[in-house]
Design a protein around this motif. Structure first.
Motif, mmCIF file in Angstrom:
data_model
loop_
_atom_site.group_PDB
_atom_site.id
_atom_site.type_symbol
_atom_site.label_atom_id
_atom_site.label_comp_id
_atom_site.label_asym_id
_atom_site.label_seq_id
_atom_site.Cartn_x
_atom_site.Cartn_y
_atom_site.Cartn_z
ATOM 1 N N CYS A 180 0.840 -1.215 0.000
ATOM 2 C CA CYS A 180 0.000 0.000 0.000
ATOM 3 C C CYS A 180 0.868 1.256 0.000
ATOM 4 O O CYS A 180 0.608 2.215 -0.727
ATOM 5 C CB CYS A 180 -0.922 0.028 1.212
ATOM 6 N N VAL A 181 1.910 1.238 0.811
ATOM 7 C CA VAL A 181 2.770 2.407 0.946
ATOM 8 C C VAL A 181 3.474 2.757 -0.365
ATOM 9 O O VAL A 181 3.804 3.922 -0.598
ATOM 10 C CB VAL A 181 3.784 2.227 2.102
ATOM 11 N N ALA A 182 3.665 1.789 -1.244
ATOM 12 C CA ALA A 182 4.356 2.062 -2.513
ATOM 13 C C ALA A 182 3.595 3.089 -3.348
ATOM 14 O O ALA A 182 4.209 3.951 -3.981
ATOM 15 C CB ALA A 182 4.544 0.764 -3.299
ATOM 16 N N CYS A 183 2.290 3.010 -3.361
ATOM 17 C CA CYS A 183 1.477 3.962 -4.131
ATOM 18 C C CYS A 183 0.978 5.126 -3.280
ATOM 19 O O CYS A 183 0.879 6.251 -3.752
ATOM 20 C CB CYS A 183 0.277 3.262 -4.761
ATOM 21 N N PRO A 187 -10.312 -0.749 -0.980
ATOM 22 C CA PRO A 187 -9.444 -1.860 -1.399
ATOM 23 C C PRO A 187 -10.129 -3.228 -1.399
ATOM 24 O O PRO A 187 -9.514 -4.238 -1.726
ATOM 25 C CB PRO A 187 -8.310 -1.825 -0.372
ATOM 26 N N LEU A 188 -11.407 -3.274 -1.043
ATOM 27 C CA LEU A 188 -12.152 -4.535 -0.988
ATOM 28 C C LEU A 188 -12.718 -4.865 -2.367
ATOM 29 O O LEU A 188 -13.231 -3.983 -3.057
ATOM 30 C CB LEU A 188 -13.288 -4.416 0.030
ATOM 31 N N ALA A 189 -12.640 -6.128 -2.761
ATOM 32 C CA ALA A 189 -13.179 -6.561 -4.052
ATOM 33 C C ALA A 189 -14.645 -6.164 -4.190
ATOM 34 O O ALA A 189 -15.417 -6.252 -3.233
ATOM 35 C CB ALA A 189 -13.032 -8.074 -4.196
ATOM 36 N N GLN A 223 -6.877 -5.393 -2.770
ATOM 37 C CA GLN A 223 -6.001 -5.895 -1.715
ATOM 38 C C GLN A 223 -6.699 -6.980 -0.893
ATOM 39 O O GLN A 223 -6.060 -7.882 -0.389
ATOM 40 C CB GLN A 223 -5.560 -4.754 -0.803
ATOM 41 N N PHE A 224 -8.019 -6.849 -0.774
ATOM 42 C CA PHE A 224 -8.787 -7.790 0.027
ATOM 43 C C PHE A 224 -9.874 -8.412 -0.853
ATOM 44 O O PHE A 224 -10.761 -7.718 -1.331
ATOM 45 C CB PHE A 224 -9.425 -7.089 1.232
#
Length: 135
Positions: A47-50, A99-101, A115-116
């Motif tokens: 997450c921190v990358a973006c 971030p949830l599908a 992500q989830f």
């Protein structure tokens, strides 16, 4: 009389916002939630990358891979993430839904992928518990 009612409504609304905001525990955030944002998930960037480079609502402090955030950086992350919590309807909080599908009830689009995949994801559950959501 209408002005008095309006003033009372503003005061009650502000106090409610403050009271709910105080329920977000910084120590729980720092020890349980914040590490999720640095975690490498299969098929995804951390997450921190973006979210440390972009100009978006979810803004994290930069973090070199393998290092840890300082106390000051963690406090800033806490402030940023706290703004993504829907205080009147925590289940609808951006920090949970974005971030949830989509198939699991999340937002339709997240440029960083999902992500989830479900609300059963252990990390999703940690964030949900931190903001007071129990599924």
């Amino acid at each position: 009389m209408t002005l008095v009612r309006l003033a009372l409504l503003v005061v009650v609304s502000s106090l409610t916002h403050l009271a709910i905001g105080e329920t977000l525990d910084y120590e729980v955030f720092k020890t349980s939630v914040e590490p999720i944002f640095a975690k490498k998930r299969a098929g995804h960037a951390r997450c921190v990358a973006c979210h440390s480079a972009g100009n978006n609502a979810f803004r994290l402090q930069p973090l070199a891979e393998g290092s840890a955030w300082t106390e000051e950086q963690s406090r800033r992350n806490f402030e940023s993430v706290s703004k993504l919590v829907n205080r009147t309807n925590p289940k609808a909080s951006l920090i949970l839904m974005h971030p949830l599908a989509h198939e699991a009830g999340g937002d339709e689009f997240h440029s960083g992928g999902r992500q989830f995949l479900s609300k059963d994801d252990p990390d999703w559950k940690v964030i949900a518990a931190w903001i007071g959501v129990t599924e």
